[in-house]
Scaffold this motif. Structure first.
Motif, PDB file in Angstrom:
ATOM      1  N   PHE A 148       0.882  -1.176   0.000  1.00 52.23           N
ATOM      2  CA  PHE A 148       0.000   0.000   0.000  1.00 52.23           C
ATOM      3  C   PHE A 148       0.907   1.208   0.000  1.00 52.23           C
ATOM      4  O   PHE A 148       1.512   1.524   1.021  1.00 52.23           O
ATOM      5  CB  PHE A 148      -0.882   0.028   1.245  1.00 52.23           C
ATOM      6  CG  PHE A 148      -1.869  -1.098   1.320  1.00 52.23           C
ATOM      7  CD1 PHE A 148      -2.872  -1.218   0.366  1.00 52.23           C
ATOM      8  CD2 PHE A 148      -1.790  -2.037   2.322  1.00 52.23           C
ATOM      9  CE1 PHE A 148      -3.789  -2.256   0.432  1.00 52.23           C
ATOM     10  CE2 PHE A 148      -2.708  -3.073   2.394  1.00 52.23           C
ATOM     11  CZ  PHE A 148      -3.704  -3.185   1.446  1.00 52.23           C
ATOM     12  N   PHE A 157       4.163   1.005   1.955  1.00 55.92           N
ATOM     13  CA  PHE A 157       4.058   0.036   3.034  1.00 55.92           C
ATOM     14  C   PHE A 157       3.884  -1.382   2.497  1.00 55.92           C
ATOM     15  O   PHE A 157       2.973  -1.666   1.726  1.00 55.92           O
ATOM     16  CB  PHE A 157       2.877   0.423   3.927  1.00 55.92           C
ATOM     17  CG  PHE A 157       2.603  -0.558   5.021  1.00 55.92           C
ATOM     18  CD1 PHE A 157       3.488  -0.681   6.086  1.00 55.92           C
ATOM     19  CD2 PHE A 157       1.474  -1.373   4.981  1.00 55.92           C
ATOM     20  CE1 PHE A 157       3.239  -1.579   7.103  1.00 55.92           C
ATOM     21  CE2 PHE A 157       1.224  -2.282   5.995  1.00 55.92           C
ATOM     22  CZ  PHE A 157       2.106  -2.386   7.053  1.00 55.92           C
ATOM     23  N   ALA A 175       2.598  -4.648   2.871  1.00 56.42           N
ATOM     24  CA  ALA A 175       1.603  -5.293   3.728  1.00 56.42           C
ATOM     25  C   ALA A 175       1.751  -6.807   3.716  1.00 56.42           C
ATOM     26  O   ALA A 175       1.520  -7.476   4.716  1.00 56.42           O
ATOM     27  CB  ALA A 175       0.202  -4.890   3.292  1.00 56.42           C
ATOM     28  N   PRO A 222      -2.057 -11.866  14.765  1.00 58.90           N
ATOM     29  CA  PRO A 222      -2.472 -10.698  15.530  1.00 58.90           C
ATOM     30  C   PRO A 222      -3.017  -9.610  14.609  1.00 58.90           C
ATOM     31  O   PRO A 222      -2.928  -9.711  13.382  1.00 58.90           O
ATOM     32  CB  PRO A 222      -1.184 -10.228  16.201  1.00 58.90           C
ATOM     33  CG  PRO A 222      -0.099 -10.736  15.330  1.00 58.90           C
ATOM     34  CD  PRO A 222      -0.593 -12.004  14.728  1.00 58.90           C
ATOM     35  N   GLY A 280      -1.957  -8.792   8.280  1.00 62.61           N
ATOM     36  CA  GLY A 280      -2.161  -9.025   6.851  1.00 62.61           C
ATOM     37  C   GLY A 280      -3.153 -10.118   6.503  1.00 62.61           C
ATOM     38  O   GLY A 280      -3.262 -10.504   5.337  1.00 62.61           O
ATOM     39  N   THR A 308      -6.530 -10.054   6.561  1.00 69.53           N
ATOM     40  CA  THR A 308      -7.606  -9.540   5.710  1.00 69.53           C
ATOM     41  C   THR A 308      -7.071  -9.221   4.319  1.00 69.53           C
ATOM     42  O   THR A 308      -7.715  -9.502   3.314  1.00 69.53           O
ATOM     43  CB  THR A 308      -8.230  -8.290   6.345  1.00 69.53           C
ATOM     44  OG1 THR A 308      -8.784  -8.652   7.602  1.00 69.53           O
ATOM     45  CG2 THR A 308      -9.314  -7.705   5.476  1.00 69.53           C
ATOM     46  N   GLU A 322     -13.169 -13.037  10.140  1.00 71.19           N
ATOM     47  CA  GLU A 322     -13.493 -12.829  11.561  1.00 71.19           C
ATOM     48  C   GLU A 322     -14.987 -12.693  11.798  1.00 71.19           C
ATOM     49  O   GLU A 322     -15.442 -11.717  12.377  1.00 71.19           O
ATOM     50  CB  GLU A 322     -12.787 -11.574  12.091  1.00 71.19           C
ATOM     51  CG  GLU A 322     -11.349 -11.527  11.697  1.00 71.19           C
ATOM     52  CD  GLU A 322     -10.506 -10.706  12.664  1.00 71.19           C
ATOM     53  OE1 GLU A 322     -10.939 -10.504  13.803  1.00 71.19           O
ATOM     54  OE2 GLU A 322      -9.406 -10.295  12.274  1.00 71.19           O
TER      55      GLU A 322
HETATM   56  N1  LIG Z   1      -5.967   0.291   2.038  1.00 77.56           N
HETATM   57  C1  LIG Z   1      -4.886   0.300   2.830  1.00 77.56           C
HETATM   58  N2  LIG Z   1      -3.974   1.293   2.731  1.00 77.56           N
HETATM   59  C2  LIG Z   1      -2.873   1.320   3.510  1.00 77.56           C
HETATM   60  N3  LIG Z   1      -2.593   0.390   4.427  1.00 77.56           N
HETATM   61  C3  LIG Z   1      -3.455  -0.630   4.576  1.00 77.56           C
HETATM   62  C4  LIG Z   1      -4.637  -0.726   3.802  1.00 77.56           C
HETATM   63  N4  LIG Z   1      -5.303  -1.839   4.179  1.00 77.56           N
HETATM   64  C5  LIG Z   1      -4.560  -2.406   5.148  1.00 77.56           C
HETATM   65  N5  LIG Z   1      -3.436  -1.691   5.394  1.00 77.56           N
HETATM   66  C6  LIG Z   1      -2.404  -2.024   6.351  1.00 77.56           C
HETATM   67  O1  LIG Z   1      -1.932  -3.314   6.048  1.00 77.56           O
HETATM   68  C7  LIG Z   1      -1.680  -4.045   7.230  1.00 77.56           C
HETATM   69  C8  LIG Z   1      -2.436  -5.345   7.204  1.00 77.56           C
HETATM   70  O2  LIG Z   1      -3.828  -5.059   7.278  1.00 77.56           O
HETATM   71  P1  LIG Z   1      -4.922  -6.182   7.373  1.00 77.56           P
HETATM   72  O3  LIG Z   1      -6.232  -5.510   7.329  1.00 77.56           O
HETATM   73  O4  LIG Z   1      -4.670  -7.221   6.365  1.00 77.56           O
HETATM   74  O5  LIG Z   1      -4.689  -6.755   8.836  1.00 77.56           O
HETATM   75  P2  LIG Z   1      -5.445  -7.924   9.573  1.00 77.56           P
HETATM   76  O6  LIG Z   1      -4.476  -8.991   9.778  1.00 77.56           O
HETATM   77  O7  LIG Z   1      -6.703  -8.252   8.873  1.00 77.56           O
HETATM   78  O8  LIG Z   1      -5.732  -7.235  10.972  1.00 77.56           O
HETATM   79  P3  LIG Z   1      -7.069  -7.222  11.861  1.00 77.56           P
HETATM   80  O9  LIG Z   1      -7.022  -8.441  12.692  1.00 77.56           O
HETATM   81  O10 LIG Z   1      -6.899  -5.991  12.686  1.00 77.56           O
HETATM   82  O11 LIG Z   1      -8.237  -7.172  10.932  1.00 77.56           O
HETATM   83  C9  LIG Z   1      -2.088  -3.154   8.385  1.00 77.56           C
HETATM   84  O12 LIG Z   1      -0.923  -2.590   8.928  1.00 77.56           O
HETATM   85  C10 LIG Z   1      -2.939  -2.106   7.759  1.00 77.56           C
HETATM   86  O13 LIG Z   1      -2.777  -0.882   8.435  1.00 77.56           O
END
Ligand SMILES: Nc1ncnc2c1ncn2[C@@H]1O[C@H](COP(=O)(O)OP(=O)(O)OP(=O)(O)O)[C@@H](O)[C@H]1O
Ligand SMILES: Nc1ncnc2c1ncn2[C@@H]1O[C@H](COP(=O)(O)OP(=O)(O)OP(=O)(O)O)[C@@H](O)[C@H]1O
Ligand SMILES: [Mg+2]
Ligand SMILES: [Mg+2]
Lengths: 337, 582, 326, 337
Positions: A11, A14, A16, A35, A39, A41, A158
């Motif tokens: 992103f 970043f 991800a 946690p 990543g 989602t 989730e």
């Molecule tokens: N559209 C986006 N733009 C920038 N960063 C993003 C975007 N979507 C997710 N991220 C970042 O990517 C990383 C992974 O996000 P993700 O949503 O996959 O986490 P997750 O494992 O599903 O967490 P959670 O359990 O909190 O849902 C996070 O640090 C998030 O801030």
């Protein structure tokens, strides 16, 4: 069925996801565990098609679908918040995808009612507004809405995290039953270890955008490949150098004293004589305990550290605070990193 | 699954519309919007400004000089600012207290009170000010009453700054009633209980907990009030007297005289700049504060009892006094519409003067219907048009977050920078000759130009309101719909639109009602054979007529109120029923 | 109503600022009898002017009547008129018609200062406009208009300002002249939007003010008050209401027929009788009311250089708006 | 400390609470446990003073406070959703109550900083907006905000129910620690059995507006007074008549065959020889099991019923599906209603 090949997602600057490789087999219940923010989602959304990976390929049945738009992939998705359409009633929510596909009215009706029955939604409930139903019923609508499309894969992000403990356990069981009833390949995202352990055929443990380990619940729990997995998957004891030395001295097993050493709670026996293998025995003092009903968690002081252990509860506290006990552990159960 | 499947990709779905078609539609929409904005928002207004400052092709600041040396212009301008600022204070005080009385405190009869306070939604502008003048003015009802008690008092007490402020304060609370009420209903009630638990008094809770959370909504309505205050026309003209004239009537006069249009434009630019500064400041404050509730579970508000008996009585008195202020003009307008000119002139009611003649003459005069039909159709079409344009724009602003969507948003706010008369003039000077970008047509003298103007002036307000609705939609709904195979278009119409529909409808109703009696814009642009209601009513009261038409203006006012009430009922009344049933 | 007009009747759109007080309805009816189905668009002189200018390229009106010579000069200048000389042109008093045949005169109107004769008599009333501000007794007793877009208002100003013509002064007017206008507004009461002058005249709030001569009779009846008319030594400004055909009209032929019909001494005579106007058509003057005849004979026309006024009026109006109106 | 005497609460015609009698002692950690809608919150709100009971009295330190307004009772309250003021920063949130009481500025400052330190909020965090902090930190603000008022009693209404599993366990422990540190009388509302069992000194189990049982966690769990409590407090097995007969036959204990009989999971041993008491032994077939990491839950077919039992997990499934085992149970552990 689904294969991720060296997936990378950025992103902006970043990173991800990087280096994601996994294969999900037909009919499998596959869980992404990790946690918050690791990543999970993002990976799921890459599979469903909301996110285009910056590198790598997504295969479905060995065909590259990396560039296929969301609408054309036949992958069902149940959102964390269910994302039920608030202006449509239950029936219309479930029928939505079929209508989009211009299925004849009577066929839609048949399918909707059939799936509603399978997920235990009554005729009456079908005509209600979604907001009038309880959390559990809403989940079933969301699942029905995805299943009625007969997707080859069902993804759940989730789906239980918004619910309270009791309902969560109940729905978790319902979910598993549904999955077995439909035999559908399921990808399940969660950060709840218990959920992952009890539901999954296989688990991928995520951390900071990479996969740390893929394996069955037992493998993950008992043979954690990394310290992170070992810590994340469940409650654990850390053993200090001194104790390791003692254990090495008592057994012919040679543990590395300089590594981080861990042992699970249930692998520590109190005043127990276990048959077979050679055990190490350590003196310990009971410092406190917690009552859980099903079992009691004891806090035991061994040298300078506190080790936790659980005992099945038979109606009386077996050990009193202050009591000196002997704990035994199998050096093979110690995980070192 | 089965072996025949294993080599094929996932079963392809039928998708509603082919991908190409969707894309074409999307770009078509972009193009249409861009065309509309450039043709009708940008070019005409630039045109006005250009002709203002480039006389015979060379830049000139003569207009500025003239204005700066005009005492009247400067004092009017000053008055406009004084009015805008003081209204921002007084309307907030009254508006917030209205909302608190109807939605926060436990006041007996709050439903009826609310209905009374809502009367400003059904009549406004000229009619409203006339109504107030009719009560407080020289021969007014209240004045006569007061004169009986204090024979020495000045009959013309109701003029000047305070009179204008009074009238406009009560006239401008509509937005509070609609948008602030909504905000109060969304309040996290537990925070109020928490404060109570810590010993805070009712008013401390109000000050420290409730009002701060309402700030974003208050900011938003304050912008609207400020803009209304700057553009005040009817109230200063009618009750301002010599001491308190504002700038918009002057702009109106200047813009009617071709030779003075540069002055009109220049004055408008002053106002426009003030609006810009205000918008920027408000945005800044809005961003700085944090008002998002952190609660995941909100409990809905329970009306607060005022425990202090004395204060409670005071609050009730205050509530009902306000109620009277709001309702009496309406009631009197209705009553006096059944009397004759003499009763109106002297402000006396008696059974003997009761007559149905006014209404009979309206019904029997066929030319009297026409303005209604014209205005209803125009308002309807314009309200629909403005909704279509702003909703599609909001959709883009919401989805595409980049430089272009910012430009889109700001260009749609352009009409806020100029008063409606100047917008009308921009349209006239641009479209009184064939223009290639509208297919070489001339718009002036056609029915279209007024419709366009109505749409243009309503865009900024509508945009602000609808944008808020859009941003409150859960993003995952769109994903879910896509995941089920729906195209963007289908998703929009089937899922998103129904969710924002309540907001859309209320903005629609407000737009419709306010366009119904518009005068300022219409007078420049109406097709002579299709006179809209505002112009028609204004002509009735024109100084050049010998016949005394004041009774007829009352009759028209009543009918306008009826139409507006019906609109509101269709939007809100039905809504209430539905939710009650559900 | 226009029931009598059969389907073959010819349609026309007419712009006018002179259709108030039932004139419009009367005209419609008469025109229908003559076979014209007319739509009248009413508006103040300024509004009509703005409309015609903005609709130049897409005209809606076929005929315009009512605006005065000053305004018609502007129309002509803006190329808005179609030249047409009706047969009755020769019956109009000398010097009123456009020499180039673009517009022709129908009604003469004296712009008068009037007062409530219950409150003032010839002795106590002002003798001229200038008395209004030089005599302190009249302070706040007369009404002035805040908007200078109206035709009557502009003529009043023309009547005052042309007395102070000064080639070296600002906008052709001497310092003294501007001082006079300043005083005029300072001592007057601005009419409030929506208020009726005659009502104020009756109530005594402002018992004096400007009035166009043909409006007086009907208002006297309505308000049962007798107005006194000031007759200054310099005379009173007369304005002439003109009629013309709009260039680009889709019904030029009908328009010509209408103009031909409307200006005849017969129709103008009836119009004069009905609405107490002073026809420009000398033949029609016979049918005018006694009062009109009286004014026509006793109130001599003020000597005003209309070309000069027309050239400067916009600038004057602007200056007054900016500097003198309170 | 707090005494509820025959409390009855009606909402219109609806009897929300009846016959509520309880006494909470100083320094006690007292929990209201019960399913949704049973009246826990209503009882709490009656104590805090938001609700006037239609009948009965509330005593605090033996003084009748039934009619004392909320503001005057010195009872701290932490809401389910924390109810933090979104427009105030952390510091201002904590200081709110003190400011209301017109305490001098420097004293407020002292107190706020002291309490912040105790609940582990850093100086830096004090100046942040509440929305910028995590769920756990928000909870601590809410608790600090209540504690800074030095209430005699702290009430918490399901403060953990919005959080995910991992955080819930962590905060639960923090909460317990805080309570012990301050030694403050605490009333805790929850519908989570595990939470109630591990945290409480005593528990009152609510059902449909009445209290079914008051007792220590062990009493509630092992000596449930009613069928409802028995079912609600944790996972349980129902035993049929046939099995009861067998048990009666094997032991000299005389269970009533016509009553509903229940036994807890951990009270069933598999292939176990327990010393002392006389056990009943039943043949059982392992039909399935669930992996929980800490333990395995076995589903055992005994006659016509399925009994669940848990076993501590030692790395290998001790019993295979289909295996015939012998289960033993102590008739004294059977609860009958
Ligand atoms: N559209 C986006 N733009 C920038 N960063 C993003 C975007 N979507 C997710 N991220 C970042 O990517 C990383 C992974 O996000 P993700 O949503 O996959 O986490 P997750 O494992 O599903 O967490 P959670 O359990 O909190 O849902 C996070 O640090 C998030 O801030
Ligand atoms: N203000 C009220 N008016 C009417 N009924 C109410 C009101 N407050 C609560 N109730 C009803 O009283 C009963 C008890 O409610 P209460 O909030 O005490 O339940 P609870 O045990 O806290 O449940 P939960 O676990 O869902 O919070 C419920 O049936 C509820 O619907
Ligand atoms: Mg996620
Ligand atoms: Mg509750």
């Amino acid at each position: 069925m689904i294969k991720l090949d060296n997936i990378e997602v950025k992103f902006g600057d970043f990173l991800a996801l990087s280096d994601i490789n996994l294969e999900i087999k037909e009919g499998e219940f596959f869980t992404f565990l990790g946690p918050s923010g690791c990543g999970k989602t993002t990976t799921l959304r890459t599979i469903v098609g909301f996110i285009q990976p910056t590198d790598g390929k997504v295969y479905a049945n060995e065909v590259d679908i990396t560039n296929t738009p969301v609408e054309k992939r036949n992958i069902g998705l149940v959102f964390q918040s269910y994302a039920l359409f608030p202006t449509l009633n239950v029936y219309e929510n479930i029928a939505f995808g079929l209508k989009v596909n211009k299925m004849p009215k009577n066929e839609i009706d048949e399918k909707v009612r059939a799936i509603a029955q399978k997920v235990d939604l009554s005729e009456e409930q079908l005509m209600k507004k979604v907001s009038e139903l309880s959390g559990g019923q809403q989940q079933r609508i969301a699942i029905a809405r995805a299943l009625v499309m007969q997707p080859e894969i069902l993804c759940l992000d989730e789906p239980l995290s918004n619910l309270d403990a009791k309902l969560r356990v109940q729905l978790r069981n319902e979910l598993k039953e549904l999955q077995q009833k439909f035999g559908i390949t399921t990808i399940y995202v969660t950060h709840d270890q218990e959920e992952a352990l009890t539901l999954s055929d296989r688990i991928a443990v995520f951390n900071k955008g990479v996969i740390e380990q893929i394996g069955t619940p037992r493998e993950i729990y008992n043979e954690s490949k990394t310290e992170f997995v070992c810590n994340f998957i469940g409650d654990i004891n850390k053993i200090d150098e001194e104790s390791i030395k003692k254990i090495n001295a008592q057994t012919d097993y040679n543990l590395d004293e300089n590594k981080q050493s861990y042992i699970r709670l249930e692998r520590i026996g109190i005043n127990e004589q276990l048959p077979g293998i050679k055990y190490a025995k350590l003196k310990a003092e009971v410092v406190s305990f917690e009552y859980y009903g099903l079992y009691i968690k004891y806090y035991l002081k061994v040298g300078n550290i506190i080790l936790k252990s659980i005992e099945k509860e038979f109606g009386q506290t077996t050990y009193q605070v202050g009591e000196i006990v002997e704990i035994c552990l199998n050096p093979m159960d110690i995980m070192q990193y | 699954m089965k072996s025949e499947n294993s080599m094929s990709p996932l079963k392809k779905r039928k998708v509603t519309k082919s991908f190409g078609f969707e894309n074409i539609l999307k770009y078509l929409m972009y193009a249409m919007l861009a065309w509309f904005i450039v043709s009708f928002l940008v070019i005409p207004n630039i045109n006005t400004l250009y002709t203002t400052f480039f006389i015979d092709g060379s830049f000139s600041l003569e207009a500025v000089q003239k204005l700066l040396s005009s005492e009247r212009a400067m004092s009017s301008l000053k008055n406009s600012f004084i009015l805008a600022v003081s209204l921002s204070v007084t309307v907030n005080i009254i508006g917030i207290s209205l909302v608190l009385l109807t939605d926060y405190f436990d006041i007996k009869g709050s439903k009826i009170l609310r209905l009374g306070y809502m009367t400003t939604l059904i009549y406004g502008g000229l009619i409203l000010v006339s109504g107030y003048k009719f009560i407080y003015g020289g021969n007014g009802f209240i004045t006569n009453f007061l004169v009986d008690i204090f024979p020495n008092m000045n009959q013309d007490w109701f003029v000047g700054y305070w009179a204008v402020l009074f009238v406009m304060t009560f006239a401008c609370t509509s937005n509070h009633l609609i948008f602030l009420s909504n905000a109060i209903k969304k309040l996290d009630f537990q925070t109020i209980e928490a404060a109570k638990n810590m010993g805070a008094s009712t008013f401390l809770i109000l000050r420290r907990v409730v009002l701060p959370t309402l700030l974003p909504s208050i900011f938003a309505v304050t912008i609207l009030i400020f803009i209304t205050g700057l553009g005040a026309t009817s109230a200063p003209l009618i009750v301002g007297g010599e001491s308190f004239q504002t700038i918009t009537p002057m702009i109106l006069t200047f813009s009617k005289s071709i030779g003075s249009r540069d002055l009109a434009a220049m004055l408008s630019i002053f106002l426009g700049m003030a609006t810009v500064i205000l918008l920027v400041c408000m945005n800044h404050f809005e961003k700085k504060g944090n008002y998002m509730s952190v609660s995941k579970v909100k409990t809905t508000i329970v009306k607060q009892k005022i425990n202090n008996k004395f204060v409670n009585v005071l609050a009730h008195i205050y509530a009902y006094a306000l109620f009277l202020i709001y309702v009496v003009p309406v009631v009197l307008i209705i009553l006096f519409s059944f009397t004759d000119a003499k009763s109106i002139a002297t402000g006396t009611l008696s059974f003997s003067s009761f007559t149905l003649n006014n209404y009979i003459s309206l019904i029997t005069n066929e030319s009297a219907y026409k303005p209604f039909i014209v205005s209803i159709l125009y308002s309807l079409l314009a309200s629909i048009g403005v909704i279509i344009i702003t909703v599609s724009a909001c959709r883009i602003i919401h989805k595409v977050k980049n430089k272009w969507s910012d430009i889109l948003e700001y260009s749609l706010l352009l009409p806020w920078l100029l008063p409606s008369t100047l917008i009308a003039i921009g349209l006239i000077t641009t479209f009184d000759k064939p223009q290639w970008f509208i297919g070489g047509n001339i718009l002036v003298g056609t029915l279209v130009v007024l419709l366009l103007a109505y749409i243009i002036v309503k865009i900024p307000y509508t945009l602000r309101m609808i944008k808020a609705a859009f941003f409150s939609i859960d993003d995952t709904l769109e994903d879910a719909s896509k995941n089920l195979g729906a195209s963007s278009l289908y998703t929009f119409f089937r899922i998103l639109l129904p969710i924002i529909l309540p907001s859309v409808l209320s903005v629609f109703a407000l737009n419709f009602n306010s366009l119904l009696t518009d005068y300022d814009l219409s007078v420049f642009l109406y097709h002579p054979l299709y006179q809209p209601l505002g112009v028609f009513i204004k002509n009735l009261t024109d100084a050049n007529t010998v016949a005394d038409n004041t009774t007829m203006t009352f009759v028209y006012a009543v009918i306008v109120m009826i139409i507006s009430s019906i609109t509101l009922y269709l939007v809100y009344g039905r809504d209430v029923k539905k939710t009650k049933k559900g | 109503s226009s029931n009598k007009a059969d389907s073959s009747s010819k349609k026309l759109v007419i712009y006018s600022n002179s259709t108030a007080d039932g004139r419009g309805d009367w005209l419609k009816e008469k025109a229908a009898e003559a076979g014209f189905k007319i739509e009248i668009v009413e508006g103040g002189g300024g509004d009509i002017e703005n409309r015609l200018v903005s609709e130049k390229n897409n005209p809606i009106a076929d005929v315009v009547f009512g605006p005065n010579t000053m305004q018609f000069e502007k129309f002509k200048e803006n190329d808005l008129l179609e030249p047409f000389v009706p047969s009755w042109a020769s019956e109009v008093s000398e010097g009123l018609n456009d020499v180039d045949g673009y517009y022709h005169s129908i009604v003469k109107q004296a712009i008068l200062l009037i007062y409530n004769s219950d409150l003032y008599n010839e002795e106590t009333a002002p003798k001229d406009w200038t008395d209004l501000w030089t005599n302190k007794e009249f302070k706040n007793k007369y009404q002035v208009e805040a908007s200078l877009n109206g035709g009557t208002t502009r003529v009043v100003l023309a009547g005052i300002l042309s007395r102070y013509k000064d080639a070296n002064g600002e906008l052709g007017i001497s310092k003294e002249g501007w001082k006079a206008v300043e005083e005029f507004y300072k001592n007057g009461v601005v009419r409030i939007d929506g208020e009726d002058f005659y009502a104020n005249l009756v109530s005594g709030k402002t018992p004096m003010g400007q009035m166009w001569s043909s409006g007086i009779a009907s208002r006297e009846e309505q308000h049962s008050v007798k107005a006194g008319l000031v007759n200054p030594e310099v005379g009173v400004p007369y304005v002439v209401e003109q009629i013309g055909i709009i260039k680009g009209s889709k019904n030029v032929e009908t328009a010509k027929e209408f103009v031909e019909w409307f200006g005849t001494s017969e129709i103008q005579g009836e119009w004069a009788k009905e609405f107490d106007s002073m026809p420009a058509n000398e033949k029609a003057m016979e049918k005018a009311s006694e009062q009109s005849k009286y004014i026509n004979e006793n109130y001599k026309a003020q000597d005003i250089d209309w070309t000069f006024v027309a050239e400067n009026m916009d600038a004057w109006a602007q200056k007054i708006e900016l500097e003198y109106i309170k």
